[in-house]
Design a protein around this motif. Structure first.
Motif: not given
Lengths: 280, 485
Positions: A14-16, A274, A277-278, B12-14, B75, B80-82, B85
């Motif tokens: 699970n990467r998340a 993390d 990128a945003e 995914k929230r921005f 993702v 991007h990290r979720p 979930g």
């Protein structure tokens, strides 16, 4: 391209849930060390590509500095001997390495949006590469200048000079730490760039580069010694100019500042890795 | 075949930052001056995506711009990290991404230098980079240009080199985003052939594209995303048909912020002023601006509206109905309620002056929570046209309770909504215009039974009307106060 988890165990990962950690970042840096090397080489190539004499240009600048300071201090101000210019140059070259790294590192993540938004790699690579690029330039300059200066100013070799690589190493670690902090914070606050310019000016004058510590009153001297860049530059002056072993205070602060900056920088970039990128 | 990737309920929230300057200044000023504070709006680019991709599958992600397909790819690529979930990836999988071909290329470096640099950006060691170098050159067909700086390449050569690297990296899962946007036909054929050979070797491909031809050529499964939700998952033909319906059915919605709250500055979305129907505030209410306003007015007249009555226009938006009701009603007998201040401002400053109507003739209430306590008189008639389609049931309940409280004892409240005929069926369902939707996906389709139960719970009685005149084909219900409630 990256590999997920340990290939020998067949299951889903699970990467998340993979939390960012200093360990993961250090492992990433190790895995991507070839990228680090390539980024440094790229910057070196780009800097000298298209110029006829190439690397010689980066020698011209310190050479010019040396000439100007010699004229100013020995002929105009009559404030120091020619030997004092040697003292100045030791500090100035090391300072240039630090100041250029700090200045360039602010944009190392913020100005690489295209890359950061489309490929995953440990982001700490970018500021680290900036510092290593400046380290490479510093090393090349020193390799040429130091022997020349030792000859020109008639400085006989001394055992403490063997410590030079150790302190360059410590200064580099300290600078990488600072670069990680600056690169991360610039990605969130563009003002950091301007703050850095001001901070560098203040730091320059609180570091014994253009003046000698023993000319200062004892109280001020202690304060100046606490300035972050003082232990490194003080060490170079100790081993080359005064030809003496750096004292315990220099060792302690040089190692201490490097560790603090590095830990703080890694912690900061790992915490925010993390969201680059945003945000950029 | 075993699974290569699985997303479970992945969202995914921005955060959209409205005061654009990412500066300390904004934060400092914000301490003293609220209007200068950075406004941060949540934006869910992906909403509970559950998707299983088996090894060897080629999945095409389709959807309109902003549907979340590229975010999903990013993702998976680890960029991007979720937010919530799970994202499960088979252990040991090598994931390669070509989100943008040729990113990391430096214009001043030669083709050769760029290939080696790019290989290391994708995580290859020095030995591996040198290993693939010859293959990349052979594949790209750019042998004679490898010692030329990339700045002298044409855009086609640029992409060709980028794709050659992606093709040669040979990952287990290859993520591709819009790679056919550039490049000539030969190159596209070469891309398709390469991807086919990937497929033949059992590699997994996730492919984002707007091009139906490319999707048909490459994928054996299509997933349609819209506004962050997975609308369709199935055959390529089925997916493309759904996609065409989606784009054909709502060209306006493709432009206007419909489910995002209309928080953009009123000028921000304004289109060319020549075409009034394309103004952002008209699109925001769904695009049938004048039609809907005219219908509300006619409908209320047919229900016996007289100028001396008090009327409430719930969700008056950019005042399409108001521009007709205001001149008809006696001064101060029209009340409009709207949630979005931007829409109201657009209405009162653009639409009313255009129609030659003075806003002062009516009253307007703009707040977040259907608070109608400012209304001075009980309402004889109230209407909410095409409002419930945008509201969650809780908000509908609040709105109903609020309006019922503000109604005169014999007052009537008409509401229109897209009806879901079967309360237990949540879709997929075909709309009047032929497109497909789900009842729990905006626009929400509620069953009459559900809404009637809410009305009942908040002290009203609901009756479903047979009239089908609403311009959006919505069903109409009449809500009255329950005697004794």
């Amino acid at each position: 391209m990256f590999r997920v988890g340990d290939p020998t165990v067949s299951a889903m990962v699970n990467r998340a849930a993979e939390a960012p950690s200093i360990r993961r970042t250090l492992r990433g840096l190790q895995q991507y060390r070839h990228l680090l090397r390539n980024l440094v080489l790229k910057d070196l190539k780009l800097k000298y590509r298209g110029s006829v004499v190439g690397f010689l240009w980066s020698l011209a600048n310190p050479l010019l500095m040396a000439v100007v300071y010699t004229v100013v201090f020995t002929k105009i101000l009559r404030a120091g001997s020619e030997g004092f210019v040697f003292y100045l140059m030791l500090g100035l070259l090391a300072w240039t390495f630090f100041a250029n790294s700090a200045g360039m590192s602010t944009g190392s993540i913020a100005d690489n949006g295209g890359l950061v938004k489309s490929v995953w790699f440990p982001r700490a690579i970018l500021p680290t590469a900036t510092v290593l690029f400046n380290l490479a330039q510093y090393t090349l300059t020193v390799l040429v200048f130091l022997p020349l200066m030792l000859l020109y100013y008639h400085v006989p070799p001394a055992a403490p000079m063997l410590l030079f690589p150790v302190f360059v190493g410590l200064q580099s670690l300290f600078t990488i730490g600072v670069a990680l902090i600056l690169a991360t914070s610039t990605a969130f606050f563009r003002d950091v760039r301007h703050l850095v310019e001001v901070a560098l000016a203040v730091l320059f004058w609180t570091t014994p580069i253009l003046y000698q510590l023993d000319h200062l009153p004892a109280r001020v001297r202690r304060l100046i010694l606490m300035s972050p860049m003082s232990p490194y530059i003080g060490a170079y002056q100790d081993i080359f100019y005064y030809r003496q072993w750096p004292d315990a205070a220099i060792w302690l602060t040089a190692v201490g500042y490097a560790v603090v900056a590095l830990v703080l920088g890694l912690w900061l970039i790992v915490r925010n890795e993390d969201s680059f990128a945003e945000r950029i | 075949m075993s699974l290569a990737l699985e997303s479970r309920d992945l969202s995914k929230r921005f955060f959209l930052r409205h005061n654009p300057a990412a500066e300390l200044k904004v934060r400092l000023l914000g301490l003293f001056d609220l209007s200068r504070r950075q406004r941060v709006e949540e934006f869910w680019a992906l909403k509970s995506i559950s998707l299983k991709i088996r090894q060897g599958e080629s999945v095409g992600l389709i959807g309109r711009n902003g549907s979340g397909k590229s975010t999903f790819l990013k993702v998976v690529a680890g960029i991007h990290r979720p937010t919530t979930g799970e994202l499960l990836v088979a252990r040991g999988t090598r994931i390669g991404s070509m989100i943008e071909l040729g990113t990391g290329f430096h214009p001043e470096l030669t083709g050769q230098e760029n290939v080696l640099l790019n290989a290391s950006i994708h995580g290859l060691s020095r030995a591996e980079s040198l290993d693939i170098y010859d293959q990349v050159v052979a594949y790209s067909g750019l042998q004679h240009f490898m010692d030329v700086p990339i700045k002298n390449y044409s855009s086609g050569m640029h992409v060709r080199l980028g794709f050659s690297i992606a093709a040669t990296l040979d990952p287990d899962v290859l993520l591709l985003d819009e790679i056919f946007a550039v490049g000539d036909e030969d190159f596209q054929k070469q891309c398709v052939a390469t991807i086919k050979s990937f497929e033949a070797r059992g590699k997994t491909i996730v492919f984002v594209s707007h091009s139906p031809t490319a999707i048909q050529a490459i994928c054996d499964r299509a997933c349609l995303l819209d506004r962050g939700r997975l609308l369709y998952d199935g055959t390529v033909d089925g997916g493309l048909t759904e996609y065409r319906r989606l784009t054909a059915a709502s060209p306006h919605e493709a432009l206007g912020p419909v489910d995002a709250p209309a928080t953009a500055s009123p000028g921000g979305h304004a289109r060319a002023s020549g075409d009034a129907d394309l103004a952002w505030h008209r699109l925001a209410s769904g695009g049938r601006w004048s039609e809907e306003g005219a219908w509300v007015f006619d409908f209320l007249r047919r229900q016996g509206l007289r100028p001396e009555q008090h009327v409430l226009d719930l969700g008056c938006g950019s005042l399409s109905a108001a521009s007709r009701l205001l001149p008809y009603m006696q001064p101060h007998h029209y009340w409009g309620y709207e949630k979005s201040i931007e829409l109201y401002i657009a209405g009162s400053q653009i639409e009313l002056p255009r129609a030659g109507v003075r806003a002062e003739l009516g009253h307007f209430i703009v707040n977040d929570d259907f608070d109608l306590s400012d209304a001075a008189h009980p309402f004889d008639l109230a209407i909410a046209s095409a409002l419930f389609r945008r509201l969650a049931l809780n908000s509908i309940a609040r709105a109903m309770a609020s309006v019922i409280r503000a109604l005169a004892p014999d007052g009537r409240f008409y509401a229109t909504w897209p009806e879901n005929p079967d309360p237990a069926d949540f879709g997929p369902m075909v709309r009047a215009d032929g497109s497909t939707t789900y009842s729990d996906h905006e626009p929400f389709h509620y069953s009459f039974a559900m809404l009637a139960a809410i009305v009942e719970a908040v002290g009203g009685v609901a009756e479903r009307l047979d009239e089908r005149s609403h311009p959006r084909g919505e069903t109409i219900m009449l809500i009255t106060r329950r005697i004794g409630a």
